[in-house]
Motif scaffolding. Sequence first.
Motif, PDB file in Angstrom:
ATOM      1  N   ASP A 437       0.832  -1.191   0.000  1.00  0.00           N
ATOM      2  CA  ASP A 437       0.000   0.000   0.000  1.00  0.00           C
ATOM      3  C   ASP A 437       0.875   1.253   0.000  1.00  0.00           C
ATOM      4  O   ASP A 437       2.115   1.186  -0.010  1.00  0.00           O
ATOM      5  CB  ASP A 437      -0.969  -0.004   1.186  1.00  0.00           C
ATOM      6  N   ASP A 438       0.232   2.433   0.017  1.00  0.00           N
ATOM      7  CA  ASP A 438       0.970   3.695  -0.077  1.00  0.00           C
ATOM      8  C   ASP A 438       1.901   3.894   1.117  1.00  0.00           C
ATOM      9  O   ASP A 438       2.999   4.444   0.971  1.00  0.00           O
ATOM     10  CB  ASP A 438      -0.017   4.859  -0.165  1.00  0.00           C
ATOM     11  N   GLU A 439       1.479   3.459   2.298  1.00  0.00           N
ATOM     12  CA  GLU A 439       2.334   3.614   3.473  1.00  0.00           C
ATOM     13  C   GLU A 439       3.599   2.770   3.350  1.00  0.00           C
ATOM     14  O   GLU A 439       4.694   3.212   3.728  1.00  0.00           O
ATOM     15  CB  GLU A 439       1.564   3.229   4.736  1.00  0.00           C
ATOM     16  N   ASP A 440       3.452   1.551   2.819  1.00  0.00           N
ATOM     17  CA  ASP A 440       4.635   0.710   2.609  1.00  0.00           C
ATOM     18  C   ASP A 440       5.622   1.372   1.655  1.00  0.00           C
ATOM     19  O   ASP A 440       6.837   1.358   1.881  1.00  0.00           O
ATOM     20  CB  ASP A 440       4.215  -0.653   2.045  1.00  0.00           C
ATOM     21  N   LEU A 441       5.103   1.951   0.584  1.00  0.00           N
ATOM     22  CA  LEU A 441       5.982   2.619  -0.382  1.00  0.00           C
ATOM     23  C   LEU A 441       6.636   3.846   0.228  1.00  0.00           C
ATOM     24  O   LEU A 441       7.793   4.163  -0.060  1.00  0.00           O
ATOM     25  CB  LEU A 441       5.179   2.998  -1.629  1.00  0.00           C
TER      26      LEU A 441
END
Length: 483
Positions: A437-441
């Motif tokens: 997800d965006d947080e992982d990226l």
Amino acid sequence: MHDEDSDRTPLQPVPYSANSWEPGWRHIFLIAPFRETMRREYNGTMGDDHTIDDKVEGGRKQWQMVLWVFTKWALPMFVTGCCTFACMVLLHVGTYYYVHEMHMLAHLFKRNEHMQSDDFNVTLSIGWREEGNLTDGHGRAKSLSFGSLNHPIHLAMGFSQVDISMLDKIAACFPVIFVLMAVLMDELGVWTKVMFCNGVLAIWKGLFAAMTTVPDSKGWHECTVRLGGTGLRWMMEAKMDPMAFIKMELFGVNGVHIRWCADMMFSGHIYFTTLYALGLYELAYLFTREWDRKCRFLCLGLVALTAIGEQVVEVYFVLLNRFHYTMDVVMAILLTFLIFTNSANAEACKKWVYFGLGGKKRKRRGKEMARWVVRKREELVGELKGKGRPYDTGMAMIPFKELGADADVFVPPCYNPCCCLDIKNGTFGGTRHHVYDDEDLGDMLFACTSVEQQQMCDHMRLSMSYDIKQNKNFKLLHQDPEP
């Protein structure tokens, strides 16, 4: 990097150690097939720096772990059973509305004895019939009971009485083999995904039947025969009381279970066999991942051809017997593929597999660690530039735990035929996609330069203001130094 006290539980493999749990002789017959799950659960919950004596107190911890592993496997199947029961209740609700609708229409319309089908230049698969055979003796459909939809494919195929129970027995081979392989391979992830998909499909089938009455593909007369006098009388006299339908589903009417009518959208036979064929194929894909390329190709090809062949036969006889409309069959296949390959479904299943594996708490990573990652990356970039390799400097330093994807989505080859063409590189037989997800990226990109971050934001449609600058590691990196 994820903080250990973050609200989100990272999904990463749990490392094994020499102190991993080993089942005693009293438990080996109970949990031998679930050895991998037991190792993951035990190491993940107790940590790797404890001894067996620290972890096991009088054998109680072992049995607690056995119970927890049993819950991990049993709960998805229990949820599927509840969803299937709800589907059966809702299908009887749809039958109830169909019976009352056709009872009203049968009194409104009067049959014209003098009308002949040749009087009209139209190919309808519906008609009036009160008794007799559905065919004219030459295999051609003569008429079908009033109360079904126009279906040109039925008309073209004709009608033949088919023993559906025989098809059910053949189709049951897929679930049986899937269960055996999932247990013996200890594949809790695939097991959970198939059970979850089964429950979702069952609920939607029941809801579709209750929301909109689709006339039975065999018509009103065949419906009355299927329900019998007891079932038809109960449907006519019953009130729309949910508890009455639940009680009828549990205990039947005078001990007799009532069948369904108008349970058309979508075909339960087809979605059930399609789903377990996909699950079986994914298990074969995982089981053969270290095999020789030719052997793997032959194994996966055999599983795929068997599944496709059985589905073709099942679809043909379901339509020939007018058990379903063609749209029911097509929608069953499409919905099964869409839900099986859905990333939200895969993420929910993976979270269940790793649920409760918090591991031993580690110290929170602070701003010093974030700055250390940036310094190491700058040193590596400077070293590569000094060696005359400026094009290799576009890189990110990613902690190993960040590579644990939120979801692993298996895409079968029939969904992406192009993957079958790349046999040389071994990507035939399907592909596995890993979801972040965006947080992982943001965790992966926080140490890059602002220019590189902006490039990746433009490429991956991320938000520079939120996904990068509001990332906890980025904010740690840019905190003012403590006085």
